[in-house]
Design an enzyme around this catalytic site. Structure first.
Site, PDB file in Angstrom:
ATOM      1  CG  HIS A 143      -2.099  -0.972   0.999  1.00 25.73           C
ATOM      2  ND1 HIS A 143      -3.267  -0.662   0.340  1.00 25.73           N
ATOM      3  CD2 HIS A 143      -2.205  -2.278   1.349  1.00 25.73           C
ATOM      4  CE1 HIS A 143      -4.057  -1.736   0.313  1.00 25.73           C
ATOM      5  NE2 HIS A 143      -3.429  -2.734   0.914  1.00 25.73           N
ATOM      6  CB  SER A 156     -10.019 -17.055 -19.853  1.00 22.75           C
ATOM      7  OG  SER A 156      -9.368 -17.622 -18.738  1.00 22.75           O
ATOM      8  N   GLY A 183      -7.213 -15.146  -7.245  1.00 28.81           N
ATOM      9  CA  GLY A 183      -7.637 -14.458  -6.032  1.00 28.81           C
ATOM     10  C   GLY A 183      -6.632 -14.541  -4.909  1.00 28.81           C
ATOM     11  CB  ALA A 184      -3.566 -16.319  -4.579  1.00 22.74           C
ATOM     12  N   GLY A 185      -3.747 -12.766  -4.508  1.00 24.75           N
ATOM     13  CA  GLY A 185      -2.920 -11.596  -4.230  1.00 24.75           C
ATOM     14  C   GLY A 185      -1.544 -11.666  -4.865  1.00 24.75           C
ATOM     15  CB  SER A 203       0.086  -9.329  -9.446  1.00 31.92           C
ATOM     16  OG  SER A 203       0.008  -8.369 -10.424  1.00 31.92           O
ATOM     17  CG  ASP A 208       0.051  -5.461  -8.862  1.00 31.65           C
ATOM     18  OD1 ASP A 208       0.902  -5.633  -7.976  1.00 31.65           O
ATOM     19  OD2 ASP A 208      -1.159  -5.351  -8.630  1.00 31.65           O
ATOM     20  CE1 TYR A 268      -4.982  -1.582  -3.286  1.00 37.09           C
ATOM     21  CE2 TYR A 268      -6.065   0.228  -4.442  1.00 37.09           C
ATOM     22  CZ  TYR A 268      -4.935  -0.527  -4.185  1.00 37.09           C
ATOM     23  OH  TYR A 268      -3.759  -0.224  -4.834  1.00 37.09           O
TER      24      TYR A 268
HETATM   25  C1  GLA Z   1      -2.930  -4.400  -4.943  1.00 36.44           C
HETATM   26  C2  GLA Z   1      -2.732  -3.317  -5.988  1.00 36.44           C
HETATM   27  C3  GLA Z   1      -1.320  -2.732  -5.939  1.00 36.44           C
HETATM   28  C4  GLA Z   1      -0.892  -2.382  -4.527  1.00 36.44           C
HETATM   29  C5  GLA Z   1      -1.197  -3.526  -3.571  1.00 36.44           C
HETATM   30  C6  GLA Z   1      -0.909  -3.167  -2.148  1.00 36.44           C
HETATM   31  O1  GLA Z   1      -2.198  -5.542  -5.267  1.00 36.44           O
HETATM   32  O2  GLA Z   1      -2.959  -3.828  -7.275  1.00 36.44           O
HETATM   33  O3  GLA Z   1      -1.227  -1.613  -6.790  1.00 36.44           O
HETATM   34  O4  GLA Z   1      -1.485  -1.183  -4.102  1.00 36.44           O
HETATM   35  O5  GLA Z   1      -2.559  -3.936  -3.666  1.00 36.44           O
HETATM   36  O6  GLA Z   1       0.449  -2.927  -1.976  1.00 36.44           O
END
Ligand code: GLA
Length: 433
Positions: free
Chosen positions: A72, A105, A160-162, A164, A210, A262
């Site tokens: 963040h 997809s 969905g796992a963060g 990217s 990302d 967010y």
């Molecule tokens: C998400 C957003 C990023 C970043 C992160 C937190 O992954 O896509 O741009 O803000 O949250 O660091």
């Protein structure tokens, strides 16, 4: 395919830090939360067709990422330190007559979409297809004459796992569409174009980390990015030199449905910066400055951003300098000492994300605690929060034990067992044969 390649000069520079003002319309992880709904821009050809095997097909891979430090902080113009994963998204694209983009997809087989290139507009496409359609829109806004194409997507990134998957989708599609259109866009510009697709077309007010990670990371390195100046420093990141490895623990709690949170964090940071008299919190270096804020929530938010940005710089300095901080300076250190120091910062960052930024979730807190108790050097949640993954640095000789106790801890609580992904610092987006 087109043999002539032109270097593109952008018609209007796209600000990588521009903030979407529209309401958040979609998840932060496009592949995971595909919706079947594609509104009024369907073409008359609803079958995207299969592009595989054709001689004119181009294939581009873009990786997901893990962020070693700086969460963040990107939209606050602070520092981030991501590295690219070996996992990612592949876009296979073939030219197609007419002005249509046919999208399919493997991860959403029931949700193909065909969109008319000339009537793409923000909000016009929803679900997973909004990401590739948004890329086509954003490329056109930047002056690229995007050619009609059939695009097939495949991904080995967990959804969905963060990690990217949305940026990996955007960047692989962007590179494929550019090649089919006979255009080469400089990677930083392409990152800004993809970010604009996500912010302005999809409606997710995310930062730049990302797309920069997917397009600019180097194998065996983490990438220190100063989000204020967009200066990149490649930092050697090789946990094996310290007898350790990086592991992603996907807690199987999906993070997409909380995109409102967010946006709220983002607004709180902007307010905190305004009250501190700076354009962005990234401009503040000393976490103690946050105590000038009377509002306890804004104070905590600011303290997290300022301290996490400092931690990203501290890890980069340690890895680049082969040293750890001591009173009044830095002292040469061995790789195991450096990685132990990094581990402590990871766990400290998790506490900051949990207590000050308040974006953690129970399974992440349990994961960090259990992993550390079983011998990890340190661990923290990664990504936007409220679900997704934890990144841990673990001595290789503790790896099996850490994984076993985590599975046991999840099972005991009646939770779906975690998925593990070896987080190997890998190269950026590339063309596949
Ligand atoms: C998400 C957003 C990023 C970043 C992160 C937190 O992954 O896509 O741009 O803000 O949250 O660091």
């Amino acid at each position: 395919m087109t043999s002539q390649t032109t270097w593109l000069t952008l018609r209007s520079p796209t600000s990588p830090v521009s903030c979407a003002s529209r309401a958040i319309a979609a998840s932060l992880d496009g592949i995971a939360y595909a919706s079947r709904e594609i509104d009024g821009h369907l073409g008359d050809d609803a079958d995207p067709g299969n592009v595989s095997g054709g001689g004119d097909t181009v294939r581009w891979f873009a990786p997901g990422r893990a962020n070693l430090m700086g969460e963040h902080t990107d939209y606050n113009e602070g520092y981030v330190l991501p590295f690219a994963l070996a996992h990612g998204v592949t876009a296979s694209a073939a030219p197609r007559p007419g002005r249509m983009l046919a999208l399919r997809s493997k991860q959403a087989p029931d949700e193909p979409a065909t969109v008319a290139l000339d009537s793409l507009a923000p909000g016009a496409v929803t679900g997973w297809a909004a990401y590739p359609a948004g890329v086509a829109w954003s490329l056109r806004e930047a002056g690229v004459d995007v050619a009609g194409a059939s695009v097939d997507i495949d991904s080995d990134l967990p959804v969905g796992a963060g990690v990217s998957s949305s940026a990996a989708l955007e960047c692989s599609v962007a590179l494929a569409l550019c090649e089919l259109s006979g255009v080469t866009v400089e990677r930083r510009e392409l990152a800004a174009i993809c970010k604009r697709a996500e912010n302005d077309f999809v409606g997710a007010p995310t930062g730049i980390i990302d797309q920069y990670a997917a397009l600019l990371c180097q194998e065996g390195h983490a990438m220190l990015l100063d989000c204020a100046t967009l200066t990149v420093t490649q930092v050697p990141f090789a946990p094996a030199t310290a007898g350790a490895a990086a592991l992603i623990i996907d807690t199987r709690v999906a993070h997409a449905l909380v995109s409102g949170e967010y946006g709220q964090r983002r607004a709180e940071c902007e307010e905190a910066a305004r009250l501190l008299g700076v354009p962005y919190l990234g401009a503040v270096r000393d976490p103690a400055e946050a105590s000038r804020l009377a509002d306890p929530v804004l104070r905590r938010r600011a303290r997290h951003v300022i301290s996490d940005s400092a931690r990203a710089r501290a890890i980069a300095s340690a890895l680049l300098g082969g040293s750890v901080p001591v009173a009044g300076g830095a002292e040469s250190a061995t790789p195991p000492e450096i990685y132990r120091y990094m581990g402590r910062l990871l766990t400290e960052a998790h506490a900051s994300l949990r207590d000050d930024f308040e974006v953690s979730w129970e399974a992440a807190d349990v994961t960090v605690e259990v992993a550390n108790a079983a011998g990890a050097l340190g661990a923290r949640m990664i990504g936007g929060g409220f679900g997704g993954s934890v990144l841990a640095l673990i001595p290789v000789d503790r790896m099996a034990a850490v994984r076993a106790v985590l599975t046991e801890a999840f099972t005991e609580r009646g939770w779906t067992p975690p998925e593990f992904i070896d987080a190997i610092p890998s190269g950026s987006a590339r063309q596949l044969a």
